[in-house]
Each structure stands twice: as C-alpha cells, then as structure tokens.
Enzyme design. Structure first.
Site, PDB file in Angstrom:
ATOM      1  N   TYR A  47      54.073  63.576  17.991  1.00  0.00           N
ATOM      2  CA  TYR A  47      55.470  62.672  17.909  1.00  0.00           C
ATOM      3  C   TYR A  47      54.998  61.238  17.987  1.00  0.00           C
ATOM      4  O   TYR A  47      55.632  60.413  17.392  1.00  0.00           O
ATOM      5  CB  TYR A  47      56.020  63.146  19.302  1.00  0.00           C
ATOM      6  CG  TYR A  47      57.255  62.314  19.570  1.00  0.00           C
ATOM      7  CD1 TYR A  47      58.510  62.480  19.016  1.00  0.00           C
ATOM      8  CD2 TYR A  47      57.449  61.283  20.756  1.00  0.00           C
ATOM      9  CE1 TYR A  47      59.650  62.016  19.279  1.00  0.00           C
ATOM     10  CE2 TYR A  47      58.326  60.554  20.843  1.00  0.00           C
ATOM     11  CZ  TYR A  47      59.651  60.811  20.336  1.00  0.00           C
ATOM     12  OH  TYR A  47      60.877  60.023  20.530  1.00  0.00           O
ATOM     13  N   LYS A  82      55.917  58.085  15.455  1.00  0.00           N
ATOM     14  CA  LYS A  82      56.707  56.799  16.004  1.00  0.00           C
ATOM     15  C   LYS A  82      55.852  55.569  15.627  1.00  0.00           C
ATOM     16  O   LYS A  82      56.590  54.557  15.239  1.00  0.00           O
ATOM     17  CB  LYS A  82      56.945  56.831  17.366  1.00  0.00           C
ATOM     18  CG  LYS A  82      57.958  57.996  17.954  1.00  0.00           C
ATOM     19  CD  LYS A  82      59.388  57.855  17.058  1.00  0.00           C
ATOM     20  CE  LYS A  82      60.351  58.850  17.484  1.00  0.00           C
ATOM     21  NZ  LYS A  82      61.746  58.464  16.871  1.00  0.00           N
ATOM     22  N   SER A 103      59.325  54.522  19.690  1.00  0.00           N
ATOM     23  CA  SER A 103      59.235  55.198  21.310  1.00  0.00           C
ATOM     24  C   SER A 103      57.969  54.345  21.775  1.00  0.00           C
ATOM     25  O   SER A 103      56.986  53.983  21.094  1.00  0.00           O
ATOM     26  CB  SER A 103      58.887  56.620  21.049  1.00  0.00           C
ATOM     27  OG  SER A 103      58.476  57.007  22.522  1.00  0.00           O
TER      28      SER A 103
END
Length: 255
Positions: free
Chosen positions: A158, A162, A145
């Site tokens: 998050y 990633k 991401s």
C-alpha cells in the site's frame, strides 16, 4: 449552499460512497459545483448522491470499478454528457490489504496496484484528455497517504502505491502544465471513517500518539483537497499536503 467557490466546476470523485470521498463530493456540491460520485458498490454511490441532492447539491451516481480503464472512460463520458464538461478529477478510490512482506500474496499485490495506481493513472489520463479538448484548464488530485512517506507495519504494498502517486503528480507537471491543469496529492494520516472506527481502539490510540491530540476527520482531509482543486490554488502543482496532525513529524508507532 455555503458559497460558490466551485460554481461552474464539474468533478468526478471516485470511491465516494462513504468516508473521505463522500465528504469531498458533498463539499464541492454544496459550494456550487456539479459532481459525479463513483463507488464500486452501486448502492453506496446511489445513497451518497441522494444525500447530496437532498441538500440541494448537483450530483449523480455511477457505480463501478474505478480500476477498470473502460469504466473510467465511461465515467468521463457520463460526466460530460450530464453536466456539459469536466474540470476536476479526484482519484480517491483505493484499497488497503494488510500483510507481512515475506508472505504477501501476488493476488493482493495485483489488487492494490490495479486500483491505487492503474485506476488513478488512467483517471488522470482520461480526465486530462477531456480538459485539454475543452481548453478549459482544470485540476487532478490523487489521494496519497502518510504511509507513502513513513514505513508502517504490514503496509509495504500500500505504501509503495501511495509514494508512486506522489511521483506521478510531479511527473505530470511536465506534460499538463501547458494545458493549465494542476496535479497534486493529499496524504491523510489516521482519519476517523466508517471503516477505521470498526477498530474500537483506533480513536484513542491515534489521539494518544498524534501531536495535535486527535485523529483526523473526513472534514480535515476534505478541506485540504478542496483547497488544492480550487481556483485559489491555480499556481500550485506537483505538490503534496500531509494531513496528519503532525504524526509523520514524530512517527510514533501505534503498535
């Protein structure tokens, strides 16, 4: 079928009941490959596979938790049993749990790490073991991401996972290249999916702040993924492609 770029290839795509994962699986199947679609929601997995089969694609579904190590092995075994081999593994399943750092709960962190990191790590491990046993070579791809590159509000956990996946891809070059297995990542930016479109302002906001003038589509991301796991990319490994319309070059905040 549009062409035979993936003829003779067998892929597992996790988190593929909807959105980016479904588009990846569909395109591989329509280009001659065989695909095992996974989703944590068995009904979504079944529906996705049925849709691909109706388009004359070769596809089966297997619902289950892509973070569970035993289930990951079951996916690999099922793909081999049904299709005869495994050559591509795409760790697309992931979870985004927003929350400010100072109050982020341990349970949320564990959930994000279990699926995004553990699930991806062990899918790569079990797929690589199978590919090595076959002596066939193959490709592994992790879905990263832009938040693994650029800080984003309420996404510390998050983004950390990633960024970790991109380092994992680099690390596996050392161990898997001798077996002719490529390992890469694709990092989408803002992308129009069933989930993101639940936000009525999402499309207009990201069109305004993205240099290319629009949010990405699932087709944009799938195009990059398909190239990275295709025969045309056999000399590309340990690399990352960002698919964000230039957003990370300027990093204009959506808030």
């Amino acid at each position: 079928m549009t062409n035979g770029n993936f003829a003779g290839q067998v892929a597992i795509v996790t988190g593929a009941g909807l959105g980016i994962g479904f588009e990846i699986a569909k395109q591989i199947a329509l280009q001659g490959g065989a695909v095992l679609i996974n989703d944590v929601n068995p009904q979504l997995a079944d529906n996705a596979a049925e849709a691909i089969v109706k388009l004359d694609g070769n596809c089966i579904a297997l619902g289950g938790d892509a973070a569970d190590i035993d289930f990951i092995q079951h996916m690999v075994d099922t793909a081999v049993k049904h299709f005869g081999k495994l050559t591509i593994a795409i760790a697309n399943a992931g979870i985004t749990l927003f929350g400010d750092f100072l109050n982020y709960p341990a349970q949320s962190l564990q959930s994000v790490m279990n699926l995004n990191l553990q699930g991806s790590f062990f899918l790569a491990q079990r797929a690589a073991r199978q590919i090595i046993q076959q002596k066939s070579g193959g490709s592994i791809l992790f879905m990263s991401s832009v938040t693994g590159h650029q800080a984003h509000k309420d996404l510390a956990a998050y983004g950390m996972t990633k960024a970790g996946l991109e380092m994992l891809a680099k690390s596996l070059v050392v161990e898997l290249s001798e077996h002719q297995i490529t390992v890469n990542t694709v990092a989408p930016g803002a992308t129009l999916t069933e989930r993101t479109m639940e936000d009525a302002a999402y499309q207009d906001t990201w069109a305004r702040i993205t240099p290319m003038g629009r949010a990405g589509t699932v087709q944009d991301v799938a195009n990059a993924v398909l190239f990275m796991v295709s025969p045309q990319a056999r000399q590309i490994t340990g690399q990352n492609i960002v698919v964000d319309g230039g957003w990370s070059a300027v990093s204009t905040s959506p808030y």
